[in-house]
Design a protein around this motif. Structure first.
Motif: not given
Length: 118
Positions: A14-20, A22-27, A79-84
């Motif tokens: 849940e925390a990972t999905v919320r952070s992604l 917020a970063a504008g990266i969808g799953i 990619v680097d941002y999403a990994v971080q």
């Protein structure tokens, strides 16, 4: 474009999905699975997991533990941002934190519109 496959702890999903988000990266997809890495897990960890899962299983140090697999499709420059983002939310510096794989995507199509996306 790259495909990212992240295998993380179920408890961090849940925390990972919320952070992604917020970063504008969808799953694109996610699913639950059971797994473990190469290292054997300590009996203390397995005992805690058994209690967490309300399981009466033995404390086998090679048992599978709950994981979540995330599939993301990310533009090369993100990619680097999403990994971080994933690493920041999932790193506990303990075995079992997860793995992230980045794979090139040669082509993608939207089935409904038959448009190329990559």
């Amino acid at each position: 474009m790259k495909e990212m496959i992240a295998i993380i702890r179920e408890t961090k999903y849940e925390a990972t999905v919320r952070s992604l988000d917020a970063a504008g990266i969808g799953i694109a997809a996610s699913y639950s699975c059971m797994g473990r890495g190469k290292k054997s897990l300590g009996t203390q960890f397995m005992s805690a997991m058994s209690q967490f899962l309300n399981s009466s299983s033995t404390h086998d140090t090679h048992s599978l533990i709950p994981k979540r697999v995330l599939a993301l499709y990310v533009e090369d420059d993100l990619v680097d941002y999403a990994v971080q983002v994933i690493m920041d939310k999932n790193s506990t510096r303990n075995p079992g934190d997860g793995k992230i794989f980045v794979i090139p995507v040669e082509q993608g199509s939207i089935v409904r519109a038959a448009d190329d996306v990559a």
